[in-house]
Design an enzyme around this catalytic site. Structure first.
Site, mmCIF file in Angstrom:
data_model
loop_
_atom_site.group_PDB
_atom_site.id
_atom_site.type_symbol
_atom_site.label_atom_id
_atom_site.label_comp_id
_atom_site.label_asym_id
_atom_site.label_seq_id
_atom_site.Cartn_x
_atom_site.Cartn_y
_atom_site.Cartn_z
ATOM 1 N N HIS A 184 0.842 -1.206 0.000
ATOM 2 C CA HIS A 184 0.000 0.000 0.000
ATOM 3 C C HIS A 184 0.875 1.254 0.000
ATOM 4 O O HIS A 184 0.685 2.162 -0.820
ATOM 5 C CB HIS A 184 -0.906 -0.018 1.231
ATOM 6 C CG HIS A 184 -1.751 1.211 1.391
ATOM 7 N ND1 HIS A 184 -3.058 1.268 0.969
ATOM 8 C CD2 HIS A 184 -1.469 2.435 1.929
ATOM 9 C CE1 HIS A 184 -3.552 2.467 1.227
ATOM 10 N NE2 HIS A 184 -2.607 3.193 1.817
ATOM 11 N N GLU A 185 1.840 1.293 0.913
ATOM 12 C CA GLU A 185 2.697 2.474 1.030
ATOM 13 C C GLU A 185 3.601 2.643 -0.196
ATOM 14 O O GLU A 185 3.919 3.770 -0.583
ATOM 15 C CB GLU A 185 3.548 2.377 2.299
ATOM 16 C CG GLU A 185 2.752 2.397 3.598
ATOM 17 C CD GLU A 185 1.988 3.698 3.807
ATOM 18 O OE1 GLU A 185 2.336 4.703 3.148
ATOM 19 O OE2 GLU A 185 1.040 3.715 4.603
ATOM 20 N N HIS A 206 1.892 4.813 -2.780
ATOM 21 C CA HIS A 206 2.035 6.243 -2.499
ATOM 22 C C HIS A 206 3.448 6.721 -2.846
ATOM 23 O O HIS A 206 3.629 7.781 -3.446
ATOM 24 C CB HIS A 206 1.757 6.510 -1.022
ATOM 25 C CG HIS A 206 0.342 6.273 -0.610
ATOM 26 N ND1 HIS A 206 -0.740 6.740 -1.331
ATOM 27 C CD2 HIS A 206 -0.191 5.621 0.463
ATOM 28 C CE1 HIS A 206 -1.862 6.391 -0.721
ATOM 29 N NE2 HIS A 206 -1.555 5.713 0.367
#
Length: 420
Positions: free
Chosen positions: A19-20, A23
């Protein structure tokens, strides 16, 4: 227990790091400085600054990770007045390193007590040097060693989050959930390849589970179930429905009349179901589509069905809110332990479902979640001007407060529900 802990760390860690990374990757593409990409939480045990200016760190607790983006509400530098530091200069006389840790000092560094600084616009630092106030220019790409020893880049305005394009920020915020959907698809695809094919629920041809009731009755994989308790079935969905209907509210394992077709020949069987966790089963699963394209399509279908199920559950949660419908880290650990007992396939299936769950949950337009940030990006695009920094900060803090209260409540409820 050890397997359960490993499964929890694997599932939770992979989901959050992926997920990170979404980003991180798109923030860099948008020109936003990512000051740190961390794997794990807690004290740092390894750190390296890449050529891109990002500090890549590994932290002691193997639970998830984080991305520190420069800018409003994300990550800023704070130095208290009077803080001792040491400055390292380049040949042009620009400060290239500000060390606040008191460790890893450069031999030629200059001790200073910081009185003021501006690492965003003027790029300078002021302080007391031998009882004399001096100001030094700071290099655009200078680094600062924080008190815990983590070395990161300073963040001039041109590389901060709020100064990226609206499209760049919107894509950066959406990229985390997007990566969770991709991870879910990949995990389902791996499971399908491990199983040898994608489930085909549109036929009454079945795969027989090892040790199940039908296997003991002589039924083999590839046979067709024609009827259950006299009711005809033509698909696996109908098979599952009829089994659920025939075994509903039973106090002990019922015996069902099943008609099976083998090599074109039909035969009637009386099969005693097997009980597992309060439910009764015949021991069948859908037949498999083994073609390469079938496997790819099957992974997409499972991803879509899972996403639809989660969205439906969220809608029901909003309509009738209950903490029992939510699960936090304690609940994830509990189901991770159960999945670990059933082997790698179950762990990967759980990984896929939780990853998609996290992606959808993060798209809810609550401040502090990715969905809240996306909503603010859209509002800004409509207004064609930035939200005030104070307004955005207050909205974000309100969202954080809501999430903290919710996490505490869900975790406490999980503990009481699971252990007491």
């Amino acid at each position: 227990m050890f397997k359960g802990i490993l499964a929890f760390i694997f599932i939770f860690g992979i989901i959050v790091v992926i997920h990170e990374f979404g980003h991180f990757y798109f923030a860099k593409k948008a020109g936003i400085l990512v000051r740190e990409f961390a794997i794990g939480m807690g004290p740092k045990i390894f750190s390296h600054i890449g050529k891109d200016g990002t500090a890549y760190t590994i932290r002691i607790l193997p639970l998830g990770g984080c991305v520190r983006m420069a800018g409003w509400g994300e990550d800023t530098t704070e130095i208290k007045t009077g803080t001792p530091a040491s400055l390292t200069f380049n040949e042009a006389g620009l400060v290239t390193r500000i060390n606040l840790s008191g460790k890893e000092l450069d031999g030629a560094s200059l001790p200073i007590q910081v009185t003021s600084f501006d690492f965003e616009e003027k790029l300078q630092i002021t302080g007391q040097v031998l009882e004399e106030t001096k100001t030094y220019p700071v290099d655009h790409d200078a680094t600062i060693v924080e008190e815990d020893g983590t070395e990161v880049r300073i963040a001039p305005l041109d590389v901060q989050y709020q100064n990226a394009s609206i499209l760049g920020r919107l894509v950066t915020n959406f990229a985390g959930p997007m990566n969770n959907f991709i991870l879910g698809f990949v995990a389902f695809l791996i499971v399908i390849f491990m199983q040898g094919g994608a489930p085909n629920s549109n036929t009454n041809m079945v795969t027989v589970v090892d040790g199940g009731a039908l296997e003991q009755a002589g039924v083999v994989t590839g046979d067709k179930i024609v009827s259950i308790e006299g009711r005809g079935v033509s698909s696996y969905e109908e098979i599952a429905k009829e089994i659920a209907t025939a075994t509903k509210d039973q106090k002990e394992a019922p015996t069902l009349d099943v008609v099976v077709e083998h090599d074109g020949q039909k035969k009637s069987l009386s099969v005693t179901t097997k009980e597992e966790k309060g439910a009764y089963y015949l021991g069948v699963s859908p037949s498999l589509k083994t073609g390469f394209v079938d496997k790819i399509v099957g992974a997409f279908q499972q991803t879509g069905v899972t996403a639809l199920t989660i969205v439906t559950a969220l809608r029901n949660l909003i309509a009738q809110f209950s903490l029992d419908k939510l699960g936090g880290p304690v609940a994830i650990y509990n189901i991770s332990s159960q999945a670990a007992k059933n082997g790698l396939t179950s762990v990967l299936q759980l990984l896929a479902m939780l990853s998609i769950n996290l992606g959808i949950f993060n798209l809810i337009p609550i401040p502090a979640l990715d969905g809240g940030k996306i909503l603010m990006n859209i509002i800004e695009a409509i207004r064609r001007k930035h939200l005030k920094q104070e307004t955005e900060s207050y909205i974000t803090l309100a969202g954080v407060a809501i999430m903290v209260v919710l996490i505490i409540a869900v975790t406490w409820n999980d503990i009481m529900r699971i252990f007491f």
